[in-house]
Design a protein around this motif. Structure first.
Motif, short mmCIF file in Angstrom:
data_model
loop_
_atom_site.label_atom_id
_atom_site.label_comp_id
_atom_site.label_asym_id
_atom_site.label_seq_id
_atom_site.Cartn_x
_atom_site.Cartn_y
_atom_site.Cartn_z
N SER A 88 0.67 -1.24 0.02
CA SER A 88 -0.07 -0.11 0.03
C SER A 88 0.75 1.21 0.05
N LEU A 89 0.30 2.38 0.04
CA LEU A 89 0.97 3.63 0.00
C LEU A 89 1.63 3.82 1.40
N VAL A 90 1.31 2.96 2.48
CA VAL A 90 2.09 3.05 3.65
C VAL A 90 3.44 2.37 3.53
N HIS A 91 3.58 1.43 2.77
CA HIS A 91 4.68 0.54 2.49
C HIS A 91 5.79 1.86 1.59
N LEU A 92 5.10 2.38 0.81
CA LEU A 92 5.82 3.03 -0.15
C LEU A 92 6.65 4.29 0.77
N ILE A 93 5.64 4.76 1.52
CA ILE A 93 6.10 6.08 2.39
C ILE A 93 7.33 5.37 3.32
N GLY A 94 6.97 4.28 3.87
CA GLY A 94 7.78 3.56 4.66
C GLY A 94 9.45 3.43 3.99
N ASP A 95 9.31 3.12 2.80
CA ASP A 95 10.41 2.76 2.01
C ASP A 95 11.20 4.13 1.86
N TYR A 96 10.64 5.34 1.30
CA TYR A 96 11.10 6.49 0.48
C TYR A 96 10.75 7.65 1.29
N GLY A 97 9.80 7.71 2.17
CA GLY A 97 9.57 8.97 3.08
C GLY A 97 9.00 9.63 1.80
N PRO A 98 9.10 11.17 1.95
CA PRO A 98 8.20 11.93 1.12
C PRO A 98 8.70 11.83 -0.38
N LEU A 99 7.79 11.83 -1.19
CA LEU A 99 7.81 11.41 -2.72
C LEU A 99 7.75 12.81 -3.53
N PRO A 100 8.62 12.63 -4.69
CA PRO A 100 8.76 13.95 -5.42
C PRO A 100 7.26 14.43 -6.01
N PRO A 101 6.97 15.59 -6.21
CA PRO A 101 5.58 16.06 -6.53
C PRO A 101 5.32 15.63 -7.62
N SER A 102 6.01 15.37 -8.73
CA SER A 102 5.65 14.94 -9.98
C SER A 102 5.13 13.34 -9.87
N TYR A 103 5.86 12.72 -9.24
CA TYR A 103 5.43 11.01 -8.79
C TYR A 103 4.00 11.24 -8.19
N VAL A 104 3.85 12.15 -7.15
CA VAL A 104 2.58 12.41 -6.34
C VAL A 104 1.47 12.58 -7.18
N CYS A 105 1.33 13.33 -8.53
CA CYS A 105 0.66 13.86 -9.22
C CYS A 105 0.27 12.66 -10.19
N VAL A 106 1.13 11.69 -10.33
CA VAL A 106 0.90 10.36 -11.07
C VAL A 106 -0.07 9.59 -10.17
N LEU A 107 0.14 9.50 -8.90
CA LEU A 107 -0.67 8.48 -7.98
C LEU A 107 -2.07 9.28 -7.65
N LEU A 108 -2.06 10.54 -7.62
CA LEU A 108 -3.28 11.24 -7.47
C LEU A 108 -4.05 11.21 -8.37
N ASP A 109 -3.83 11.28 -9.58
CA ASP A 109 -4.59 11.18 -10.93
C ASP A 109 -5.29 9.86 -11.07
N GLN A 110 -4.46 8.92 -10.80
CA GLN A 110 -4.99 7.58 -10.86
C GLN A 110 -6.04 7.31 -9.71
N LEU A 111 -5.81 7.82 -8.36
CA LEU A 111 -6.79 7.69 -7.21
C LEU A 111 -8.04 8.50 -7.77
N LEU A 112 -7.85 9.69 -8.26
CA LEU A 112 -9.04 10.48 -8.62
C LEU A 112 -9.99 9.65 -9.71
#
Length: 400
Positions: A88-112
């Protein structure tokens, strides 16, 4: 070998826990693939009702992980869905911490995008949080997100399963109006999306209450450090305490996010490459990539695409007709010896003399046209009768 459920699903190992039951990795013997199976004991009627409501949701979308099938066996029920192995996103943040804004935009676009498909079915998710947003194990490729866990989802207009003043959801990801007992609606899901976005950008769980208090008292704050202003405009609109001030639809929020993503700087070479790897771990002993290493007894192994053939036909088969031998023609007679043939022909010619042809004159034609007389057996008695009559008449004349 694992426990076989309903003669089809073989439970392999537990991989998590959902809102109303444990989640297992299971082998589907008919479809011949691994699936995720949520199993619930039929001990709690309230949980069972939620379970039934969850499995009834059928949304076919690449960014939604909805139930695909269900089964019941003795005191347990389960439903299955696609097996998603990237955590889940919990695993992803646990591995990398804050994510780059461009990567966050890709994830948010799919979630929406997935949430827009859910809302299009008049379903309010009510439990959007990082633990319920799963990822495919795509490695260093483009991420693929799946919105999951519809355990407390409900359709607009459906009766609640709890009292009106009882708040249902995960603390820390509830919209302000939910805390006040308002009816579930789409904007409450969008508020939770804003909290998930802030979680991805800052690498820590946001304080929803503190944000709501600040927004209410001071208005929208400036962009936090590390968040580009265009992206913050989208996130802050999602986080507005007043539902009327938020985006009204997930599609509207997605359009605003796309416009903001075009204004973001290109990722630099120093940005860490993010890899989403398999979080499920190796299969336990007795199972391989193609399923169990041994066939489990009492399991229907027939693939779902095959059609069963009854063991015995409904009617006895008609025996095939035995072949009728074709008649064998008799052998042709042997040709006679030349000497024999000449002698026989000469003898026949000697016994039957040649008859001359009859004349074709006028008398011959008249004789041919004349009616033939009576046969001899009839002509003689008639002649005798005529003579007798003639003699009798002559005698009568002589005695007159």
């Amino acid at each position: 070998m694992g426990e076989v459920f309903a003669g089809r699903y073989e439970l392999v190992d537990p991989i998590g826990r959902g809102g109303v039951g444990a989640v297992w990795r299971a082998w589907d013997h008919r479809r011949r693939r691994y699936v995720a199976a949520k199993v619930l004991q039929q001990s709690d009627a309230h949980s069972l009702l939620r379970f039934v409501r969850e499995q009834a949701i059928r949304i076919d979308h690449p960014h939604v992980l909805a139930p695909a099938s269900w089964a019941a066996d003795d005191d347990k029920v389960l439903f299955t869905m696609d097996l998603v192995g990237g955590g889940s996103l919990v695993h992803l943040i646990g591995d990398y911490g804050p994510l780059p804004p461009s990567y966050v935009c890709v994830l948010l676009d799919q979630l929406l995008a997935g949430l827009a498909a859910v809302h299009a079915e008049d379903v309010v998710h009510r439990d959007i949080k990082p633990a319920n947003v799963l990822l495919e194990a795509t490695g260093t490729g483009r991420p693929r997100l799946r919105l999951s866990d519809f355990g407390i989802a409900m359709r607009l207009g459906e009766p609640r399963l709890t009292e009106t003043n009882l708040v249902v959801g995960t603390p820390g990801y509830l919209a302000p109006e939910q805390l006040l007992g308002a009816e579930p609606d789409f904007p409450s899901d969008l508020f939770a999306v804003g909290l998930v976005a802030l979680y991805l950008l800052e690498g820590a769980k946001p304080d929803a209450k503190a944000l709501t208090d600040y927004f209410t008292a001071h208005g929208t704050p400036g962009a936090p450090k590390g968040i580009p202003e265009p992206l913050w405009q989208v996130v802050s609109t999602l986080l507005q305490p007043d539902p009327q001030a938020r985006f009204r639809t997930a599609t509207g929020a997605r359009k605003a996010l796309a416009a903001a993503a075009e204004l973001l700087p290109e990722p630099g070479p120093d940005d860490e490459q993010i890899e989403i790897f398999d979080q499920l771990g190796p299969l336990p002993e007795g199972f391989g990539p193609n399923g169990p290493l041994k066939r489990a007894p009492g399991v229907d192994h027939t693939p779902v695409t095959e059609q069963r053939v009854p063991q015995y036909p409904a009617h006895p088969p008609t025996p095939a007709p035995s072949p009728v031998p074709s008649p064998v023609p008799p052998p042709p007679p042997a040709p006679p010896h030349p000497a024999t043939e000449t002698a026989s022909t000469a003898s026949y010619t000697a016994r039957v003399p040649e008859v001359p042809a009859p004349p074709v004159g006028r008398a011959a034609r008249r004789r041919a046209a004349r009616r033939p007389g009576p046969p001899a057996k009839v002509a003689i008695p008639l002649l005798l009768l005529a003579l007798a009559c003639y003699a009798t008449g002559f005698w009568a004349l002589a005695h007159i």
